[in-house]
Design an enzyme around this catalytic site. Sequence first.
Site, PDB file in Angstrom:
ATOM      1  N   HIS A  21       0.850  -1.201   0.000  1.00  0.00           N
ATOM      2  CA  HIS A  21       0.000   0.000   0.000  1.00  0.00           C
ATOM      3  C   HIS A  21       0.885   1.250   0.000  1.00  0.00           C
ATOM      4  CE1 HIS A  21      -3.473   2.550   1.261  1.00  0.00           C
ATOM      5  NE2 HIS A  21      -2.506   3.246   1.841  1.00  0.00           N
ATOM      6  N   GLU A  22       1.839   1.274   0.917  1.00  0.00           N
ATOM      7  CA  GLU A  22       2.730   2.447   0.990  1.00  0.00           C
ATOM      8  C   GLU A  22       3.642   2.531  -0.233  1.00  0.00           C
ATOM      9  OE1 GLU A  22       2.147   4.666   3.080  1.00  0.00           O
ATOM     10  OE2 GLU A  22       0.754   3.479   4.284  1.00  0.00           O
ATOM     11  N   HIS A  25       1.938   4.586  -2.902  1.00  0.00           N
ATOM     12  CA  HIS A  25       2.152   6.027  -2.713  1.00  0.00           C
ATOM     13  C   HIS A  25       3.578   6.420  -3.124  1.00  0.00           C
ATOM     14  CE1 HIS A  25      -1.623   6.520  -0.653  1.00  0.00           C
ATOM     15  NE2 HIS A  25      -1.269   5.802   0.407  1.00  0.00           N
TER      16      HIS A  25
END
Length: 458
Positions: A21-22, A25
């Site tokens: 998920h990170e 980003h």
Amino acid sequence: MTFLLTLLAAIFVLGPLIALHEWGHYIVARLCGVKVLTYSIGFGPKLFGWTSKKSGIDYRISALPLGGYVKMLDEREGEVAADEQHLAFNRQYPLKKIAIVAAGPIMNFVIAIALFWVLFMTPSEQLATKIGQVLPDTPAAMAQLPVGDKIVAIDGHEVQTWEGINYRLAGRMGETDNVSITLQSDAEGNNATKIYQAPIKEFMQGDAQGKDALSSFGMIPWQPNIAPIVGDLTPDGAASRQGLKVGDRITAINGEEIGDWISATRIIRDSPETLLSFTVLRDGKSVQLSIMPQGKKDNLGNDYGQIGAMVAQSEIVIPDAYKTTVVYGPGESLVKSFEKTEQLAVMTVSSMGKMLSGMIGLENLSGPITIAKVAKQSFDISWQMVLSTAALISLSLAVLNLLPIPVLDGGHIVYYVIELIRGKPLSEGVQMVGLNIGLLLLAGFMVLAIGNDISRLF
């Protein structure tokens, strides 16, 4: 030891999901020309990590494993040198900001789709979707669904597995309406279909709280006809203490005739701390016993009854008519993984709406403790269950992060959409008010979810 294994299972399942998920980003930020300062798995104090000599990015593992973050250069968080201002996040065009913020949840959707794709491509022998039994006083019984007919659709949606049926029914949780069941009968060899309407009222709520969707609805798969004969007893169990003996054949519970062990087990599990009247056949004579199942909690905190009696062993043979092999090619598996991801995402959002409207109770909300226990349980079953659990959690992370709450990715996206429309960002004061409200909402949800988790333990 159990606590340690549960913790390790949670880390094994959640760790990669948070990291990816990170990474979503992180990679989109770098592609958009934004300078990344820190990539962290976890919050709080740094446990260990390294700093890239080439980019200067601080990669770290932090102490609190409840998420992660990517810190970017931003003039709102500190002074930025004039020659680096073009690299600051706050200086980027709104569409770039939206792309960076949305990349995390999108990565979780991609993970869910990929894991479902692998599972769909894995051949598996399953029980055919033929109704094996209709439970009394349930929606299935009221609709007079015939045993032996094959379920081919729920509410017009094609289903091919019992898992798919369970998800479709679970999506109706809390509702009062009719469920449309399309059945196929091969009794006359023409595979004719017929649609039945089964009435539901506050489905899976009230007395049905904690039961699975299939049992609540009342149509369950084929189950082996195991004679209800006691094969063993635990010394400290309710059955042993209250007179049941090895070799006893259970013939009735509370006046309901018992023809197989599974029927007896269903009544016992549904009656924790409730005195039951047993009729057993012992040495050719009928004996009456009163037994109160001990109240237990399963891994999800649901109450169930247990008397400490085990069935006599017998060979189980599944009839060919109730077996099917499910296998899909790569292309069809990909289509089905997209369809399943969409279905579960819609069901998740719908369930949240039902909680807010009061259709289903807030006790259905789960937190990190329940997630950890589910992760541990999946390892006890199979690698397919581990992947399925990871896919479901990844999907939940995607949906939750897209909620329009300012502290979450969805809230930030709302800010940047407004900025795109207005031509300038909202004032920092307005953004801070929204952030504080979001923090309060998130804290409230976390307290409620963890409180639910703790209540399930006792």
